[in-house]
Each structure stands twice: as C-alpha cells, then as structure tokens.
Design an enzyme around this catalytic site. Structure first.
Site, PDB file in Angstrom:
ATOM      1  CB  SER A   1      -1.104   0.301   1.209  1.00 15.54           C
ATOM      2  OG  SER A   1      -2.371  -1.016   1.073  1.00 15.54           O
TER       3      SER A   1
ATOM      4  CE  LYS B   1      -4.754   1.649  -0.737  1.00 16.11           C
ATOM      5  NZ  LYS B   1      -3.965   0.697  -0.101  1.00 16.11           N
TER       6      LYS B   1
ATOM      7  CB  SER C   1      -4.421   1.421   4.327  1.00 16.05           C
ATOM      8  OG  SER C   1      -3.383   1.397   3.096  1.00 16.05           O
TER       9      SER C   1
ATOM     10  CE  LYS D   1      -1.332   3.404   2.840  1.00  8.30           C
ATOM     11  NZ  LYS D   1      -1.049   3.051   3.928  1.00  8.30           N
TER      12      LYS D   1
END
Length: 382
Positions: free
Chosen positions: A62, A65, A122, A225
């Site tokens: 993730s 992202k 997320s 993140k």
C-alpha cells in the site's frame, strides 16, 4: 608518572581523531537495518543520506498509495477535484480485498472522507473510488501514475494498480518511493490526514485507526504510508520533521511490522542526529545591477534565485563560500531573464550549488529609431 603521560597522550590522540574523523552518532549500516531495501532522504534538498539496495525492484504494497495520493492532490490543485465532491463507489471499487472500509456498490462519500480512508485506514476500495472519479477508470488512472513516475525519473517503477495489491509486474524501489514521497510532501495538506490517529466515517458508525504506529511513539513523525502484503512483506515510507530538517525513511520487505517500524525509526534517528540544513542566501557583495554598453539604458537590474538549501554535518562549523562570476559590463540588446553570470556556492572547495544571475528586464540597443521614439514621446508629454 610514566603511566599518566601515556594516558594523557592517548586521550589527546583520541580527541584529535574525533576532530579529524567525526564520529557518526546513532550510526546505521546495511547489517543493522533488517529491511532488504532501504533509503533515507533529506526532503528539502533530496539528498540521500543512507541507502541499502536502494534500486532493487520490489513490490511495495500500500505504499503504492503515495503515488495515488500525489495525483489526488495534484487534481485538487488543478481544480479537477474538490474535497466536497461526492464520490460514488463502483462495483469494481467495492470488490477490492485486503484493507478496506467495506464500500458497497453505489455508496457515496465525500472526497475528503475517501482520502481520509485511503491514508488512515489504507483502504483499497477508497483508493480505487478516488482513481475512478478522477480518471474515469482505474486503468486510466494507473496510466497517469506511470506517466507521473517517468516525469519524476522513477526508473525502477511500474504500477499495475492504484492500491498496491499484489500483481505480477507491479514493482518499485526504495529510492523511487523516496522520490514520490518527497513530491507528495510538497502538498502540505496531506499532513492533515497522515497525522490522524483515530477517526470515524459514516456518521460515527465506522471507526478507522492509522496503520502508522510511529504516530504514537516517534518524536516529529508526520506520516506517511505503510503497506503489507504477502509478496511485499512489511513496507513503509516514514516522514518526520524536527526544526529545519525534514526526512523520509523508506523500508521495503521487512519480515514483521515491528521490524518495519524499528528500521524506519533507526534511519530517522540517524538523520536527525547527524545532519543540519542550511539555507543558501545572497552574499552581501552581490551586485544589484550591471553596466550596459550601447543600450537605451545605462544599467540593467539583476535577479538571482537562491531558493535552495544544503545538508551539512550537524555541529560542524562549515563555511559556505560564494563566487560571483559577472562581466564588468554587457552589450545591448539584452532580453529579460537572459543569463548574464553565475553565483556559485562551495564547501571545502566542492561546488554544492550554482545559480544563474539574470537580467531583470530587457534593454534595447541604441538605434536611430529608438532615440527618435524617446525624443518624440518627450515632446508630446510637454
């Protein structure tokens, strides 16, 4: 007495060594970082402070992202997206697995809540919903992700989706993650989301908790993140700021979440302990204008953009020297923004930055027509 002399001499020698060879505080090494791939970058300058297999191509879960969010915030800046926009979840978005907020087909949320879900929880489904709203389809959005990656010279990266779910050929590198993280961090609004620890959606019916555990434990953490999948392992892009120093630590492929956070914290500790950032300023002897030969004006004002910073060792009395390279005069005609010289910054004889010195305005060459025009305008103004 002899022993005292030996001890004193040894201590003096040790002190001399620390001056000649500064000891790195909280030193990190490829062996001490458990992640198979890692990078530490100072973000105001883009300087790499540590790297371990930084260009190895790997999935990043993730952390993907980061690029999705970069395009989201660029869409906001361009007016293509508003935080108040209503976004409807498609069947495709609602079908995403992994971490999500359980969007149902046809369910609506504001762009603000979709971004919050993507950052804090997320949420794979929210990321796809945002992508479809901006580009019409996830595939079209992924094309934009890859285009943006090329613009940023992320040469190790190929995106296949917008949320980081495992997919053949979906790869990046720790170095490239640092690049796109730095670019996202230029949009300071992102920190309104990455700093959220606990929040609610759907009028309090759905609670979301940030996947970044460093928010609770690390001084100065600002984001950014996390990501975890079977293929990628535990990954993270961790951003933090203390004073004038802004860092991003990227770790990819850790075996556990604990190792991910430990590695990221160790890298950030190393950066904050060992570097400082100095802003480059115009020297006091910088000329404000330059003599013009054969021009309608005798001088031209000068511009020099020095909006830049440099990384130096923390605590060092480093001297930043400047060298101005300008002619005594220039010959007309001169165009606005024309390069007339350079301003060079150096440390210990090594150039760290070179800035162009340019003309602030145009200066026409003296001619019969131009002189006549000036005289004519003078006469009619009387």
């Amino acid at each position: 007495m002899f022993k005292k002399v030996i001890v004193s001499t040894t201590l003096c020698f040790a002190l001399m060594l620390t001056v000649v060879f500064p000891v790195k505080v909280n030193a990190v090494s490829a062996e001490s970082i458990t992640a198979p791939s890692a990078v530490l970058m100072e973000t105001s300058t883009g300087k790499i402070l540590f790297e371990k297999n930084s260009h190895d191509q790997r999935p990043c879960a993730s952390v993907t992202k980061v690029m999705t969010l970069l395009l989201v915030f660029e869409a906001i800046d361009s007016g293509k997206l508003s935080l108040d926009d209503t976004i409807t979840a498609s069947e495709h978005a609602a079908s995403m697995g992994g971490s999500d907020i359980w969007l149902e087909t046809g369910e609506t949320m504001s762009a603000d809540d979709m971004i919050k879900s993507t950052v804090v929880a997320s949420a794979n489904d929210a990321a796809v919903a945002l992508a479809e709203h901006i580009s019409g389809s996830e595939d079209a959005f992924v094309e934009q992700m890859n285009k943006r990656a090329k613009e940023l010279k992320m040469n190790d990266t190929v995106f296949k989706n917008c949320n980081g779910l495992d997919e053949d050929g979906h790869v990046t590198s720790a170095y490239d993650v640092a690049i796109m993280s730095r670019e996202l961090m230029k949009h300071e609004k992102i920190f309104d989301y990455t700093s959220i620890w606990l929040d609610n959606l759907r009028d309090g019916k759905t609670q979301i908790v940030n996947t970044n555990k460093l928010l609770k434990t690390y001084n100065g953490i600002t984001g950014l993140k996390t990501g975890t999948t079977n293929d990628a392992g535990c990954c993270m892009s961790a951003s933090a700021k203390r004073g004038d120093v802004s860092l991003v630590a990227v770790v990819l492929g850790c075996k556990t979440g604990k190792e991910r956070f430990s590695d990221a914290a160790a890298l950030l500790d190393y950066g904050f302990a060992n570097i400082s950032v100095k802003e480059l300023k115009l020297p006091d002897d910088m000329p404000l204008e330059l003599k013009v030969d054969g021009g309608m004006e005798n001088t031209v004002k000068l511009n020099c953009d020095t909006s830049s910073k440099v990384v130096v060792d923390k605590g060092s009395n480093v001297e930043i020297k400047t060298t101005i390279d300008l002619p005594e005069s220039v010959t007309a005609p001169i165009k606005e923004n024309q390069k007339l010289g350079t301003l060079t910054y150096s440390i210990d004889g090594k150039t760290v930055k070179t800035c162009d010195i340019t003309a602030a305005s145009s200066v026409d060459e003296v001619s019969f027509g131009s002189v006549f025009g000036v005289l004519f305008n003078s006469l009619i103004s009387l």
